[in-house]
Design a protein around this motif. Structure first.
Motif, short mmCIF file in Angstrom:
data_model
loop_
_atom_site.label_atom_id
_atom_site.label_comp_id
_atom_site.label_asym_id
_atom_site.label_seq_id
_atom_site.Cartn_x
_atom_site.Cartn_y
_atom_site.Cartn_z
N CYS A 1 33.59 55.62 69.48
CA CYS A 1 34.46 56.58 68.81
C CYS A 1 34.92 55.98 67.48
CB CYS A 1 35.66 56.90 69.70
SG CYS A 1 36.59 58.33 69.17
N LEU A 2 34.56 56.63 66.39
CA LEU A 2 34.91 56.16 65.05
C LEU A 2 36.23 56.79 64.62
CD1 LEU A 2 34.29 54.70 62.40
CD2 LEU A 2 32.85 56.65 61.75
N LEU A 3 37.28 55.97 64.55
CA LEU A 3 38.61 56.45 64.18
C LEU A 3 39.17 55.56 63.07
CD1 LEU A 3 40.19 57.08 67.72
CD2 LEU A 3 39.09 58.73 66.22
N PRO A 4 39.14 56.02 61.83
CA PRO A 4 39.69 55.20 60.74
C PRO A 4 41.19 54.94 60.93
CG PRO A 4 38.35 57.00 59.90
CD PRO A 4 38.55 57.26 61.36
N ASN A 5 41.64 53.82 60.42
CA ASN A 5 43.06 53.50 60.46
C ASN A 5 43.83 54.41 59.51
OD1 ASN A 5 42.35 51.46 62.17
ND2 ASN A 5 42.41 49.85 60.63
N GLY A 6 45.15 54.36 59.60
CA GLY A 6 45.98 55.18 58.73
C GLY A 6 47.21 54.43 58.26
N ILE A 7 47.81 54.92 57.20
CA ILE A 7 48.95 54.26 56.55
C ILE A 7 50.04 55.27 56.27
CG2 ILE A 7 49.64 53.20 54.34
CD1 ILE A 7 48.38 51.26 56.22
N ILE B 1 43.47 56.96 49.79
CA ILE B 1 44.28 56.76 51.00
C ILE B 1 44.94 58.07 51.42
CG2 ILE B 1 46.21 55.50 52.02
CD1 ILE B 1 43.69 53.83 51.40
N GLU B 2 45.48 58.81 50.47
CA GLU B 2 46.13 60.07 50.81
C GLU B 2 45.13 61.06 51.40
OE1 GLU B 2 49.90 60.70 47.84
OE2 GLU B 2 47.91 61.05 46.98
N THR B 3 43.88 61.02 50.95
CA THR B 3 42.87 61.98 51.39
C THR B 3 42.31 61.62 52.75
OG1 THR B 3 42.27 62.41 49.08
CG2 THR B 3 40.70 63.11 50.79
N TYR B 4 42.00 60.34 52.98
CA TYR B 4 41.25 59.95 54.18
C TYR B 4 42.04 59.10 55.18
CZ TYR B 4 37.29 61.42 51.31
OH TYR B 4 36.42 62.14 50.53
N TYR B 5 43.10 58.45 54.75
CA TYR B 5 43.74 57.46 55.61
C TYR B 5 45.24 57.69 55.77
CZ TYR B 5 39.34 55.04 54.75
OH TYR B 5 38.00 54.72 54.66
N GLY B 6 45.66 58.93 55.72
CA GLY B 6 47.07 59.25 55.91
C GLY B 6 47.51 59.03 57.35
N ARG B 7 48.80 58.82 57.53
CA ARG B 7 49.32 58.49 58.85
C ARG B 7 49.22 59.66 59.83
NH1 ARG B 7 55.40 56.04 59.97
NH2 ARG B 7 54.90 54.89 61.87
N GLU B 8 49.44 60.88 59.34
CA GLU B 8 49.41 62.03 60.24
C GLU B 8 48.02 62.23 60.82
OE1 GLU B 8 50.48 66.82 60.26
OE2 GLU B 8 50.96 65.57 58.52
N ALA B 9 46.99 62.13 59.97
CA ALA B 9 45.62 62.28 60.47
C ALA B 9 45.28 61.15 61.44
CB ALA B 9 44.64 62.29 59.30
N PHE B 10 45.73 59.96 61.12
CA PHE B 10 45.53 58.79 61.98
C PHE B 10 46.13 59.03 63.36
CE2 PHE B 10 47.95 54.80 63.09
CZ PHE B 10 46.88 54.06 63.59
N LEU B 11 47.37 59.51 63.41
CA LEU B 11 48.04 59.77 64.68
C LEU B 11 47.33 60.88 65.45
CD1 LEU B 11 50.40 59.41 66.66
CD2 LEU B 11 51.69 61.02 65.25
N ASN B 12 46.94 61.95 64.77
CA ASN B 12 46.26 63.05 65.44
C ASN B 12 44.95 62.61 66.07
OD1 ASN B 12 48.30 64.82 64.76
ND2 ASN B 12 47.28 65.58 62.91
N ARG B 13 44.22 61.73 65.38
CA ARG B 13 42.95 61.25 65.92
C ARG B 13 43.16 60.48 67.23
NH1 ARG B 13 41.56 60.50 60.17
NH2 ARG B 13 42.49 58.42 60.18
N TYR B 14 44.18 59.63 67.26
CA TYR B 14 44.40 58.82 68.45
C TYR B 14 44.98 59.63 69.60
CZ TYR B 14 42.72 54.41 66.87
OH TYR B 14 41.87 53.40 66.47
N GLN B 15 45.84 60.57 69.29
CA GLN B 15 46.35 61.43 70.36
C GLN B 15 45.22 62.25 70.98
OE1 GLN B 15 50.60 62.92 70.19
NE2 GLN B 15 50.08 62.98 68.02
N ALA B 16 44.30 62.72 70.16
CA ALA B 16 43.15 63.47 70.69
C ALA B 16 42.29 62.57 71.57
CB ALA B 16 42.33 64.03 69.53
N LEU B 17 42.09 61.32 71.16
CA LEU B 17 41.31 60.37 71.97
C LEU B 17 41.95 60.18 73.34
CD1 LEU B 17 39.25 58.04 72.43
CD2 LEU B 17 40.87 56.52 71.25
#
Length: 647
Positions: A431-437, A620-636
């Motif tokens: 599962c490819l999940l980029p980090n977020g900031i 970073i704002e486009t691909y590595y934002g914190r909200e997208a990061f959190l959503n990816r892990y919650q879905a996992l």
């Protein structure tokens, strides 16, 4: 909701002697009621209180699991003995009415005593609060050290059987009743144990009993010496062995009986996750999980955090704020099989559904046994980087346990390619999940912030700043950074640059020695909690790592609009678009010279640097934002719990 146990038989009895401390008492009781184990009872002995508030509180107070006993004023030792005589628990925790405990203290203390039949009492580190703020860091227990100084917190846990055999607290004593009690127990053959964690909170206010006894300390010490003359004479003669020193291998029986513990079980609708990490140092992997857990909704997840390597834990307090419980396993045991027993216990009592392993060797080694006992358990291997030249490479170790791993969690495509092509891992399991900031915290500084912060660090406004932000460890190669900085300083007759080193690690002394007389230009700041502020006046962030995952420090810098210069290695190559939002230096014999020249060019050309800064922030704002990061892990996590292996 609780794991079944007989509530009529408490495992731990908390005994509180209270004299006119009603204003604090409920806080002390509530800290016990919040404990992770609930088969406890609380016995409060009202030692003849006369304060109107306290008297009224005892008349009206109704607390669960709490019993109040009243007696005329006889002093702390008599009140404690009275409460313990009526206690039913196997273990006793003596608590002062104005103090508090951490919610895991009673459970951890009981685990120590359950697995060590020769240990009679358990203590821990102390944190003062209220009018003072300091910590008492105790040494591992030894009888010889105890005779010299009291190395046991007065509010500690002990066996009821040990209290019975000792005759209890000395009601005729002159003071230091707790120190006297610990010496008495050790004289009878009981050992002691210190859990090296801040689990007890000591309220400093006004003139407490310990403050009143301070002027008489020489007299009280002499009284203890006379009372325990045999032990002290052996100490003076050098005949006292350290036979009672702390040991985690006293008992060979580590089959912890979960039925003995009534543990507060998380609500059924919560996803229950155990995260296993080596330690809680300040590093990229640890920061990754901290960012994740701080953002996760507490009402949807129950997080149990476990570590498996003994190390200082500078991130403990922050993790403690965003997890339900932390178990630093080396605090209470040493051997891998002992750690495995505690992990089994935690999974069973908490109903853990997902095991997320972050580079813990112990966590991988126990997977076959865990899967056999808990077939429902879903396991995730979080992998940051493949470092074949290092003996501790976690990728090589993890793939040996592929049959017991449900999902590999990677943060970059090149890591997925390595797993599939080199180790033949089924791509459906990756599962490819980029980090977020957090881009609100890590943001470019204003002109005013730039000036104020720079002056606060005693850096002249006309100097360009290069920051190195990483552990001072071989896998980050800080000595190469210093070598490059020295070349730039030698070539810079105008003295235009300053270099900051932010981080701690085993190479710190070598770093300082390598800097030598250039310490005013290459400045070692150590570990910092204000990296987001340092980045606001940093012009370029430099990395000399020979390998990386998806570097958190790089995401933080780029979010702050700071271009990165790094070697062209996996991890950095996944993140940086060459000459657009950063610079990649090819590995070669001339790499240091090439690095220094390109870094100086970037520092000296503000227009190019500003274009890179804007591009870095936008990425970073486009691909590595914190909200997208959190959503990816919650879905996992949701998919795994539902029985679907995500890919």
């Amino acid at each position: 909701m609780f794991i079944h146990s007989q509530e009529s038989e408490p495992l731990v009895s908390v005994v509180i002697a209270c004299y006119n401390y009603g204003v604090y008492l409920e806080e002390a009781i509530d800290s016990c009621l919040a404990s992770t184990i609930q088969n406890i009872e609380i016995i409060v002995v009202d030692d003849g209180s006369t304060d109107p508030y306290t008297v009224e509180l005892f008349r009206t107070m109704k607390k669960p699991k709490t019993k109040v006993i009243r007696q005329e004023n006889k002093g702390i030792p008599a009140a404690l003995n009275r409460g313990i005589r009526e206690a039913r628990g196997k273990y006793i925790f003596r608590l002062d009415a104005d103090d508090r405990i951490h919610h895991t203290l009673l459970e951890k203390g009981a685990l120590v005593l359950d697995t060590r039949p020769h240990v009679g009492f358990v203590t821990c580190y102390l944190q003062a609060f209220d009018q003072e703020n300091w910590t008492w860091i105790l040494p591992p227990f030894s009888l010889a050290q105890l005779l010299r100084d009291n190395i046991v917190v007065g509010n500690s846990m002990f066996r009821r059987a040990a209290w019975e055999g000792s005759g209890g607290f000395d009601e005729q004593g002159k003071g230091y009743e707790d120190w006297d009690f610990w010496i008495q127990l050790t004289s009878l053959g009981w050992g002691g144990f210190c859990i090296p964690e801040l689990l007890f909170f000591y309220r400093r206010h006004g003139e407490t009993e310990s403050v009143r006894q301070f002027p008489r300390q020489n007299e009280l010490r002499e009284h203890l010496r006379r009372k325990h003359h045999r032990a002290y004479s052996m100490l003076d003669a050098g005949q006292l062995e350290y036979s009672m020193r702390q040991s985690s291998a006293i008992s060979a029986n580590w089959n912890i009986q979960s039925d003995n513990y009534m543990v507060t079980k998380p609500a059924d609708d919560k996803i229950k996750i155990m995260i296993i990490m080596p330690w809680l140092i300040i590093g990229g992997a640890e920061t990754f999980f901290l960012d994740l857990l701080e953002a996760m909704p507490r009402d949807q997840y129950h997080i149990t955090l476990v570590t498996t390597i003994r190390e200082e834990s500078p991130l403990y307090q922050r993790y403690d704020q965003c997890t339900d419980e932390i178990f630093l396993l080396p605090s209470i045991c040493e051997l891998p099989e002992q750690m495995e027993a505690i992990i089994h216990y935690l999974i069973e009592t908490r109903g853990i559904q997902i095991l997320h392993n972050n580079n813990s060797e112990v966590g991988y080694n126990i997977l076959p046994g865990l899967k056999a006992r808990f077939p429902h358990l879903k396991t995730i291997a979080l992998l940051h980087a493949y470092v074949p030249e290092l003996p501790w490479d976690h990728v090589r170790h993890s793939v040996q346990f592929d049959p017991w791993i449900d999902c590999y969690n990677v943060c970059r495509q090149s890591m997925k390619d390595t797993l599939t092509s080199l180790f033949h891992i089924n791509p459906e399991k990756i599962c490819l999940l980029p980090n977020g900031i957090n881009t609100n915290l890590y943001r470019p500084g204003t002109a005013e912030e730039y000036a104020i912060l720079k002056q606060g660090f005693n850096i002249p406004l006309d100097k360009k700043v290069v920051s190195y932000i990483a552990r001072l460890n071989i896998d980050k190669d800080p000595l190469k950074f210093i070598s490059i900085a020295k070349q730039m300083i030698a070539a810079d007759s105008a003295d235009r640059y300053r270099f900051l080193i932010v981080g701690e690690g085993p190479l710190k002394q070598q770093v300082i020695e390598a800097i030598g007389s250039l310490s005013s230009k290459i400045i070692v700041l150590g570990a910092r909690g204000d990296v987001h502020q340092i980045l606001k006046f940093t012009d370029v962030m430099a990395s000399t790592s020979p390998s990386e995952g998806l570097p958190i420090s790089g995401l933080e810098a780029m979010a702050a609009g700071v271009p990165v210069i790094a070697f062209a290695v996996r991890g950095w190559m996944d993140l940086i678009h060459q000459h657009h939002d950063g610079i990649l230096i090819g590995r070669s014999e001339a790499e240091e010279l090439d690095y220094a020249q390109q870094l100086m060019y970037l520092l000296d050309h503000s227009e190019w640097r500003e274009r890179m800064s804007a591009a870095a922030r936008q990425k970073i704002e486009t691909y590595y934002g914190r909200e997208a990061f959190l959503n990816r892990y919650q879905a996992l996590y949701r998919l795994l719990v539902s029985g679907i292996i995500p890919h």
